[in-house]
Design a protein around this motif. Sequence first.
Motif, PDB file in Angstrom:
ATOM      1  N   GLY B  85     -33.182  31.192 -10.572  1.00 26.45           N
ATOM      2  CA  GLY B  85     -31.735  31.035 -10.739  1.00 26.45           C
ATOM      3  C   GLY B  85     -31.519  30.260 -12.029  1.00 26.45           C
ATOM      4  O   GLY B  85     -32.082  30.606 -13.046  1.00 26.45           O
ATOM      5  N   ASN B  86     -30.733  29.189 -11.975  1.00 29.23           N
ATOM      6  CA  ASN B  86     -30.531  28.373 -13.175  1.00 29.23           C
ATOM      7  C   ASN B  86     -31.429  27.130 -13.124  1.00 29.23           C
ATOM      8  O   ASN B  86     -31.351  26.326 -12.191  1.00 29.23           O
ATOM      9  CB  ASN B  86     -29.062  27.971 -13.313  1.00 29.23           C
ATOM     10  CG  ASN B  86     -28.837  27.191 -14.601  1.00 29.23           C
ATOM     11  OD1 ASN B  86     -29.152  25.998 -14.680  1.00 29.23           O
ATOM     12  ND2 ASN B  86     -28.337  27.868 -15.619  1.00 29.23           N
ATOM     13  N   SER B 118     -39.663  32.230 -11.640  1.00 30.50           N
ATOM     14  CA  SER B 118     -38.704  32.003 -12.727  1.00 30.50           C
ATOM     15  C   SER B 118     -38.351  30.511 -12.872  1.00 30.50           C
ATOM     16  O   SER B 118     -39.211  29.717 -13.261  1.00 30.50           O
ATOM     17  CB  SER B 118     -37.475  32.884 -12.495  1.00 30.50           C
ATOM     18  OG  SER B 118     -36.681  32.944 -13.649  1.00 30.50           O
TER      19      SER B 118
END
Lengths: 229, 229
Positions: B85-86, B118
């Motif tokens: 995500g962020n 990620s």
Amino acid sequence: MMERRLLLVSNSTAYGGSFLDHCQPHIGQVKRVLFVPYALHDRDKYTQAVRAKFSTLGYEVDGIHEASDPVAAVRKAEGIFIGGGNTFRLLKSLYDNEVVSEIRRRVLEDGMPYMGSSAGTNVATVSICTTNDMPIVRPPTFAAIGLVPFNINPHYLDPDPKSRHMGETREQRIAQYHEEADTPPVLGLREGSLLLVEGDKATLQGSTGARLFTRGAGKDVDEHNPRNN
Amino acid sequence: MMERRLLLVSNSTAYGGSFLDHCQPHIGQVKRVLFVPYALHDRDKYTQAVRAKFSTLGYEVDGIHEASDPVAAVRKAEGIFIGGGNTFRLLKSLYDNEVVSEIRRRVLEDGMPYMGSSAGTNVATVSICTTNDMPIVRPPTFAAIGLVPFNINPHYLDPDPKSRHMGETREQRIAQYHEEADTPPVLGLREGSLLLVEGDKATLQGSTGARLFTRGAGKDVDEHNPRNN
Ligand SMILES: [Ca+2]
Ligand SMILES: [Ca+2]
């Protein structure tokens, strides 16, 4: 109090000449431009390149890093140009050199012309929260100079339906920003676009247009082009 | 002291099952996984999706945000999975919930298996300075959990000689990072690649390979593929 006057460019420094030409009718004679090379590591080389370019247009360039007192350099500048590179490095150096509030004062009170390209555009806005750059250093805050009441995403890229890349699209990244409370509108400024701000009026120039993202508007994004501000 | 055991994935959550399968021989029976959904705004929805996926593989999932005491949840976890995500939002939430040092202790001392995808890969490294994400919120530091002595750039993209985009390439961004002093090596992990860390041994898996960038090495970048670690 003079009107603010900014030219915020999505990409390169190529618009330096046209910016100064544009401002000329409003500001009288600008002969010297204060250049801020903080976004790149090699400040001398960067300043040299900008100086060479601007001299062909008849302008003299002072590098802010060449001044013994950067705040004084801002205080006496006729116009300022903040170049692109890494936005985090740029903002950190602006704070380290304590020039943020003096640049704001000169632009908002004295009407000193401000030109920014890429990272230099990011730092002119509310915050650097919509930069594309890597956080290679940590500025004391993400709040930027605050010359306009919105954020900009330079080098804006439209979603590519053919892409198989799994990283977020620019649109998704901006939507994530707007999931946070009290976040300002974000102008996605495509390469080839520039925003001219004169007082409270913002005019889009260039040929590629821009998209305006507003918190809570969902998928309802405003497309802007130079004939439709 | 147990050996650390990490699986760091460049992109999505798709490797959850194979990770657990891989760890199974080493760690004995992991039946429950602690999932950290902090990188996305809607934590319930994210956890639901991961829970549905993992349940088909026979694993139970606890969302860390469902626990009244997140540190206690880490303390008793059999394995941990931090989703993408962020990266800024994720790291800030990890610090806000004061779980950074407990995750580090459990992985490095107890050998609790760690999987990141990620953003969850970024926070496993030295710092988040080589994330691709927008700085939508500001964590108290860019220092991350520090489970490996290098940084990772997930979703690594090779320079595209045909591109006319004027933003920096990923390679240029990492080079700018390495212009700063005392910066660790950066592994550019292409989508489809994953790094398995067992004790002091790191093995590249997947089919796309990775590039290792080292400060001061200039253009001398190490290409790695799964048969050449
Ligand atoms: Ca940049
Ligand atoms: Ca991300």
